[in-house]
Design an enzyme around this catalytic site. Structure first.
Site, PDB file in Angstrom:
ATOM      1  N   LYS A 197       0.847  -1.183   0.000  1.00 22.44           N
ATOM      2  CA  LYS A 197       0.000   0.000   0.000  1.00 22.44           C
ATOM      3  C   LYS A 197       0.884   1.235   0.000  1.00 22.44           C
ATOM      4  O   LYS A 197       1.708   1.432   0.885  1.00 22.44           O
ATOM      5  CB  LYS A 197      -0.921  -0.003   1.218  1.00 22.44           C
ATOM      6  CG  LYS A 197      -1.806   1.245   1.280  1.00 22.44           C
ATOM      7  CD  LYS A 197      -2.877   1.150   2.333  1.00 22.44           C
ATOM      8  CE  LYS A 197      -3.656   2.456   2.429  1.00 22.44           C
ATOM      9  NZ  LYS A 197      -4.729   2.406   3.418  1.00 22.44           N
ATOM     10  N   LYS A 249      -2.350  -1.613  -3.647  1.00 24.54           N
ATOM     11  CA  LYS A 249      -3.185  -0.411  -3.594  1.00 24.54           C
ATOM     12  C   LYS A 249      -2.327   0.844  -3.632  1.00 24.54           C
ATOM     13  O   LYS A 249      -1.354   0.911  -2.896  1.00 24.54           O
ATOM     14  CB  LYS A 249      -3.989  -0.449  -2.297  1.00 24.54           C
ATOM     15  CG  LYS A 249      -4.866   0.748  -2.050  1.00 24.54           C
ATOM     16  CD  LYS A 249      -5.515   0.618  -0.715  1.00 24.54           C
ATOM     17  CE  LYS A 249      -6.321   1.858  -0.420  1.00 24.54           C
ATOM     18  NZ  LYS A 249      -6.855   1.818   0.932  1.00 24.54           N
TER      19      LYS A 249
END
Ligand code: PBG
Length: 325
Positions: A197, A249
């Site tokens: 992330k 992400k």
């Protein structure tokens, strides 16, 4: 010796031929719908920076969830917007916290007809907006946060979540939460690790959606977008700590990372098409600068082609021409 003319265009000559040789098909079940539920409102509140997305009341959440499940989405990811926050994000672990209440209601409504997922983080519930608790110097305290995540995960599993999504990027979070869930008897609750992330500008609209209190940034825990190698390190650690699924992400700007992870992971690989990716296409379409339907489909096919098995997207329950039923 003469070769025949090579004509790759032959395979593109009719829609039926193109369809037959298409390498990738996207179905509704490949998509997970993120939903926001807000405490203390009596009507849904539109998120201004995400046209078409709202903060739900409990009742409108139930309706939106039922519709999405009827349409065949693969799962629902819930985020809570509380009416009060504190230093430690206590509402995240409270049985009467908005997110846990919503999980309970939806699990009663839907049972096992969908995969009910919960954002297992505390940033929506903290007064400072960080994903962890702060030490006396105002820094995010990794190890103190692990205990919080474990409490949140147990509360979410008790409320009916099938899966907890660890989006906070603390070191050791997967091991801590897995151990906590197991010792509380939730051995079947899935752990999704947001392994890779990145500290991305594309989360801007989401922070409106959850009324984020954050000032500053998350660069001491989320990854530097310039870095590729450390994604594999994060994924590798999370799998060893017991992650059932790993996530990349954002998705769209990080397709090389999705491909890296898809090539190496022994567990399913998911990708999160984040708020900024959604809002940029919506905004361009609203201006007549891009064809919305084809841009949406292409953005999702790109993520799938890069290797994601499942995609989190705010379009998951929208009509998308070209999507299989
Ligand atoms: C943190 C969290 C964020 C998103 C999902 N979970 C925001 C952040 O890291 O700042 C962003 C999702 C999106 O932008 O759509 N709990």
């Amino acid at each position: 010796m003469s070769f025949p003319h090579h004509r790759p265009r032959r395979l593109r000559s009719t829609a039926a031929i193109r369809d037959l040789v298409s390498e990738r098909r996207l179905a509704r079940r490949d998509l997970v719908l993120p939903l926001f539920v807000r405490e203390g409102i009596t009507a849904p509140v539109p998120v201004e920076s995400m046209p078409g997305v709202v903060q739900h009341t409990m009742e409108s959440l139930r309706a939106a969830a039922a519709t999405a499940v009827d349409l065949g989405v693969g799962g629902l990811m819930l985020f809570g917007v509380p009416s009060a926050r504190d230093e430690c994000g206590r509402a995240g672990a409270a049985a009467d916290g908005i997110l846990n209440q919503a999980l309970q209601v939806l699990r009663e409504d839907l049972g096992d007809a969908t995969v009910l997922m919960a954002d297992c983080c505390i940033d929506e519930f903290t007064s400072h907006g960080h994903c962890g608790v702060l030490n006396d110097r105002g820094q995010v305290d990794n190890d103190a946060t692990l205990a919080k995540y474990t409490q949140v995960a147990i509360a979410q599993a008790s409320a009916g979540a099938h899966l907890v999504g660890l989006s906070g990027m603390m070191d050791g979070q997967v091991a801590a939460v897995r151990q906590g869930l197991d010792s509380a008897g939730f051995v079947d609750t899935l752990v999704l690790a947001y392994s890779a992330k990145y500290a991305s500008a594309s989360y801007g609209p989401f922070r409106d959606a959850v009324d984020s209190q954050l000032e500053g940034d998350r660069r001491t825990y989320q990854q530097d977008p310039a870095n590729r190698r450390e994604s594999w390190r994060e994924v590798d650690l999370d799998i060893r700590e017991g992650a059932d699924v790993v996530m990349v992400k954002p998705a769209g700007g990080f397709l090389d990372i999705v491909r890296d992870v898809a090539d190496r992971s022994v567990v399913p690989v998911w990708a999160y098409q984040v708020s900024g990716e959604y809002s940029m296409i919506e905004a361009a379409a609203a201006n007549g600068w891009i064809d919305r339907d084809s841009a949406v489909l292409e953005s999702l096919v790109n993520i799938k082609r890069a290797g994601a098995d499942t995609i989190f997207t705010y379009w998951a329950a929208d009509p998308i021409p070209g999507l299989l039923a």
